[in-house]
Design a protein around this motif. Structure first.
Motif, PDB file in Angstrom:
ATOM      1  N   SER A  11       9.446  -0.352  21.708  1.00  0.00           N
ATOM      2  CA  SER A  11       8.944   0.068  23.015  1.00  0.00           C
ATOM      3  C   SER A  11       8.468  -1.118  23.844  1.00  0.00           C
ATOM      4  CB  SER A  11       7.809   1.082  22.820  1.00  0.00           C
ATOM      5  OG  SER A  11       7.255   1.450  24.055  1.00  0.00           O
ATOM      6  N   ARG A  14      11.507  -3.139  25.058  1.00  0.00           N
ATOM      7  CA  ARG A  14      12.247  -2.460  26.140  1.00  0.00           C
ATOM      8  C   ARG A  14      11.516  -2.553  27.470  1.00  0.00           C
ATOM      9  NH1 ARG A  14      14.071   2.820  22.707  1.00  0.00           N
ATOM     10  NH2 ARG A  14      15.839   1.840  21.665  1.00  0.00           N
ATOM     11  N   ARG A  15      10.195  -2.542  27.436  1.00  0.00           N
ATOM     12  CA  ARG A  15       9.395  -2.595  28.673  1.00  0.00           C
ATOM     13  C   ARG A  15       9.188  -4.010  29.186  1.00  0.00           C
ATOM     14  NH1 ARG A  15       5.412   0.117  25.592  1.00  0.00           N
ATOM     15  NH2 ARG A  15       3.985  -1.510  26.272  1.00  0.00           N
TER      16      ARG A  15
END
Length: 124
Positions: A11, A14-15
């Motif tokens: 996560s 991806r951010r």
């Protein structure tokens, strides 16, 4: 490393967009005979580090103060060997900063005297 940790790292990666930076040559921690490159600007690295510390607060140890962002190229060598490494580095790369792109979060493990990538997470 379990699925929860892998999920958090996926996560965060991806951010976090890929980012360009320069690696300025060469600095040292003389008491440990460490030669390293300094990343500039450090802001994207600081932001990524903050995300990691927020997700994994037990790895944040504030008693050591602010981190010194660096990329180690030699550790614990004798002074003569460090001189050779410095000469070789400048002969190969010159004295201008290297242009680099951060594209992943990597976790490395040491087996004997060798480091290898255990797992990585692509940015962006």
């Amino acid at each position: 490393m379990d699925e929860t940790v892998i999920g958090k790292l996926t996560s965060i990666a991806r951010r976090t967009p890929k980012f360009d930076f320069f690696a300025k040559p060469l600095s040292s921690f003389p008491t440990t005979n460490v030669l390293y490159l300094s990343p500039v600007p450090v802001t994207p690295i600081e932001k990524l580090t903050e995300k990691l510390y927020n997700s994994f607060p037990h790895f944040s140890d504030k008693k050591f103060g602010f981190p010194i962002y660096h990329m180690t190229i030699a550790f614990g060598q004798k002074i003569e060997e460090n001189r050779r490494i410095i000469e070789e580095y400048f002969a190969k790369f010159g004295k201008t900063p290297l242009v680099l792109k951060a594209g992943k979060i990597g976790i490395y493990i040491k087996k004997g005297n060798d480091w290898s990538e255990y797992i990585s997470f692509d940015l962006g």
